[in-house]
Design a protein around this motif. Structure first.
Motif, PDB file in Angstrom:
ATOM      1  N   VAL A  75     -36.522 -28.668  71.774  1.00  0.00           N
ATOM      2  CA  VAL A  75     -36.151 -29.119  73.114  1.00  0.00           C
ATOM      3  C   VAL A  75     -34.645 -29.333  73.107  1.00  0.00           C
ATOM      4  N   GLY A  76     -33.905 -28.443  73.775  1.00  0.00           N
ATOM      5  CA  GLY A  76     -32.455 -28.507  73.710  1.00  0.00           C
ATOM      6  C   GLY A  76     -31.788 -28.616  75.064  1.00  0.00           C
ATOM      7  N   VAL A  77     -30.491 -28.317  75.087  1.00  0.00           N
ATOM      8  CA  VAL A  77     -29.681 -28.343  76.299  1.00  0.00           C
ATOM      9  C   VAL A  77     -28.886 -27.039  76.358  1.00  0.00           C
ATOM     10  N   ASP A  78     -28.293 -26.760  77.501  1.00  0.00           N
ATOM     11  CA  ASP A  78     -27.433 -25.587  77.615  1.00  0.00           C
ATOM     12  C   ASP A  78     -26.129 -25.852  76.862  1.00  0.00           C
ATOM     13  N   TYR A  79     -25.805 -24.980  75.895  1.00  0.00           N
ATOM     14  CA  TYR A  79     -24.562 -25.129  75.145  1.00  0.00           C
ATOM     15  C   TYR A  79     -23.708 -23.861  75.217  1.00  0.00           C
ATOM     16  N   MET A 118     -32.750 -34.367  65.708  1.00  0.00           N
ATOM     17  CA  MET A 118     -32.546 -34.924  67.042  1.00  0.00           C
ATOM     18  C   MET A 118     -31.126 -34.582  67.486  1.00  0.00           C
ATOM     19  N   PRO A 119     -30.801 -34.744  68.763  1.00  0.00           N
ATOM     20  CA  PRO A 119     -29.443 -34.429  69.211  1.00  0.00           C
ATOM     21  C   PRO A 119     -28.386 -35.125  68.359  1.00  0.00           C
ATOM     22  N   ALA A 120     -27.388 -34.359  67.953  1.00  0.00           N
ATOM     23  CA  ALA A 120     -26.343 -34.861  67.069  1.00  0.00           C
ATOM     24  C   ALA A 120     -25.477 -35.904  67.765  1.00  0.00           C
ATOM     25  N   SER A 121     -24.674 -36.597  66.975  1.00  0.00           N
ATOM     26  CA  SER A 121     -23.795 -37.653  67.481  1.00  0.00           C
ATOM     27  C   SER A 121     -22.545 -37.025  68.097  1.00  0.00           C
ATOM     28  N   SER A 122     -22.683 -36.553  69.340  1.00  0.00           N
ATOM     29  CA  SER A 122     -21.624 -35.810  70.023  1.00  0.00           C
ATOM     30  C   SER A 122     -21.084 -36.603  71.211  1.00  0.00           C
ATOM     31  N   CYS A 123     -19.789 -36.563  71.401  1.00  0.00           N
ATOM     32  CA  CYS A 123     -19.180 -37.266  72.525  1.00  0.00           C
ATOM     33  C   CYS A 123     -19.808 -36.807  73.840  1.00  0.00           C
ATOM     34  N   GLY A 159     -29.040 -39.572  65.321  1.00  0.00           N
ATOM     35  CA  GLY A 159     -28.102 -38.478  65.495  1.00  0.00           C
ATOM     36  C   GLY A 159     -27.795 -37.710  64.230  1.00  0.00           C
ATOM     37  N   THR A 160     -26.510 -37.453  63.998  1.00  0.00           N
ATOM     38  CA  THR A 160     -26.068 -36.637  62.879  1.00  0.00           C
ATOM     39  C   THR A 160     -26.529 -37.203  61.540  1.00  0.00           C
ATOM     40  N   SER A 161     -26.542 -38.530  61.419  1.00  0.00           N
ATOM     41  CA  SER A 161     -26.957 -39.130  60.148  1.00  0.00           C
ATOM     42  C   SER A 161     -28.430 -38.871  59.862  1.00  0.00           C
ATOM     43  N   LEU A 162     -29.276 -38.887  60.891  1.00  0.00           N
ATOM     44  CA  LEU A 162     -30.700 -38.592  60.720  1.00  0.00           C
ATOM     45  C   LEU A 162     -30.894 -37.122  60.346  1.00  0.00           C
ATOM     46  N   ASN A 163     -30.140 -36.243  61.001  1.00  0.00           N
ATOM     47  CA  ASN A 163     -30.270 -34.815  60.718  1.00  0.00           C
ATOM     48  C   ASN A 163     -29.838 -34.473  59.295  1.00  0.00           C
ATOM     49  N   GLU A 181     -25.795 -28.562  68.756  1.00  0.00           N
ATOM     50  CA  GLU A 181     -26.678 -29.387  67.917  1.00  0.00           C
ATOM     51  C   GLU A 181     -27.388 -30.483  68.717  1.00  0.00           C
ATOM     52  N   SER A 182     -27.292 -30.413  70.035  1.00  0.00           N
ATOM     53  CA  SER A 182     -27.939 -31.432  70.875  1.00  0.00           C
ATOM     54  C   SER A 182     -29.378 -31.032  71.197  1.00  0.00           C
ATOM     55  N   TYR A 183     -30.176 -30.956  70.166  1.00  0.00           N
ATOM     56  CA  TYR A 183     -31.573 -30.577  70.379  1.00  0.00           C
ATOM     57  C   TYR A 183     -32.512 -31.447  69.553  1.00  0.00           C
TER      58      TYR A 183
END
Length: 323
Positions: free
Chosen positions: A80-84, A115-120, A203-207, A310-312
């Motif tokens: 399940v993602g977003v448009d990138y 999960m979705p990464a730690s992105s601004c 986020g990124t730490s979980l991934n 990586e926001s998925y």
């Protein structure tokens, strides 16, 4: 004869009480198994209305999300993602899933590979609530949530007046104790909040640790949340009748001066990724990393699609149990 029969019945009841220990009484049975291509998306509706949190986002229908490559499923997992790929001046296309069923208490276990990464600009979450029109009267439970560059999970409850927690019996760090959304002395809509004890919880730490498992137990007396990174997931979690009393100290223990039956009812489970809005947008300037990238959260999200590759969510399963 009557007295003898009564004695036998009493002895039988006492024997049953001894055999059914508190641990046994706490076990659960599976009621919903949302896994892979066979059942995951059938558990959910695709929310396509205006974002209730005022995010810079456009939630797509199932057919549109499928056509644009924002969702897919295999036998054992779903994406399940977003448009990138495209600029998004009118809101970044994303997906918000809401469970078809309503829940009142239970055990909810989400197994995540990613999960979705730690992105601004991003604001991903797994949570439950009654409805927008009933909020906050029927409560909100935020199981996984964070914004921007957060790498530690923030768990919280949001309620009407008259619900607070003691802040004991947990591994995480208590941030606020009053669950009322307009509580005096707290940031507006902070609710009662607890930060995870694990640095690999969001986020990124979980991934980076190949994901993990979240469990939320909702009873009449408390709401508890556990998290295990992939390498630490207990074998007992795979039982057909999982028993939270075997899991040790929870990350979050929302218990205290609160009538949980009154403040939390008829919840839908929600999985979504939004952008900016009432949290991420408001705190944009307080995040030095993000603030230096653009003059506003909305500008950054609209004009930097590649930041969200990586926001998925990569979800192995979502299982719901009832006592």
């Amino acid at each position: 004869m009557i007295m003898g029969l009564a004695f036998i019945l009493l002895a039988s009841l006492l024997s049953t009480a001894v055999l059914c220990s508190p641990t046994e009484r706490a076990s659960y049975s599976l009621v919903d198994n949302c896994t892979g291509s066979s059942s995951f998306f059938s558990c959910f509706d695709f929310f396509t209305s205006r974002d209730p949190t005022n995010g810079h986002v456009r939630y797509l229908s199932q057919s549109d999300a499928q056509a644009q490559g924002l969702i897919s499923a295999s036998e054992n997992s779903v994406y399940v993602g977003v448009d990138y790929k495209n600029k998004a001046p009118n809101g970044r296309p994303s997906v918000r899933l809401q469970s078809k069923k309503l829940y009142n208490r239970g055990l909810f276990i989400l197994d995540l590979a990613h999960m979705p990464a730690s992105s601004c600009g991003s604001w991903p979450s797994f949570w439950s609530w009654g409805s927008e029109t009933a909020w906050p009267g029927s409560g909100e439970i935020d199981i996984i949530e964070g914004v921007h560059t957060n790498t530690v999970n923030a768990m919280s409850l949001h309620t009407a007046e008259g619900c607070s927690i003691s802040g004991t019996g947990l591994a995480g760090r208590v941030v606020t104790k009053d669950c009322y959304v307009h509580a005096t002395g707290q940031t507006e809509n902070a609710g009662c909040g607890i930060e995870s004890a694990s640095g690999s919880s969001f986020g990124t730490s979980l991934n980076s640790v190949s994901g993990g498992v979240y469990a939320m137990e909702w009873t009449a007396s408390a709401i508890k949340i556990w998290f295990w990174p992939r390498a630490s997931v207990p074998a007992a979690l795979g039982k057909s009748n999982p028993n939270p009393s075997e899991w040790g100290l929870p990350d979050a223990n929302f218990a205290g001066n609160c009538d949980f039956n009154r403040h939390f009812k008829d919840h839908r489970l929600v999985i979504d990724t939004t952008f900016c809005g009432d949290w991420a947008g408001v705190v944009w300037d307080s995040n030095p990393t993000c603030k230096n990238l653009a003059k506003s959260c909305q500008d950054f999200v609209a004009n930097n699609p590649g930041q969200y590759a990586e926001s998925y969510w990569r979800i192995n399963s979502l299982k719901v149990y009832s006592q």
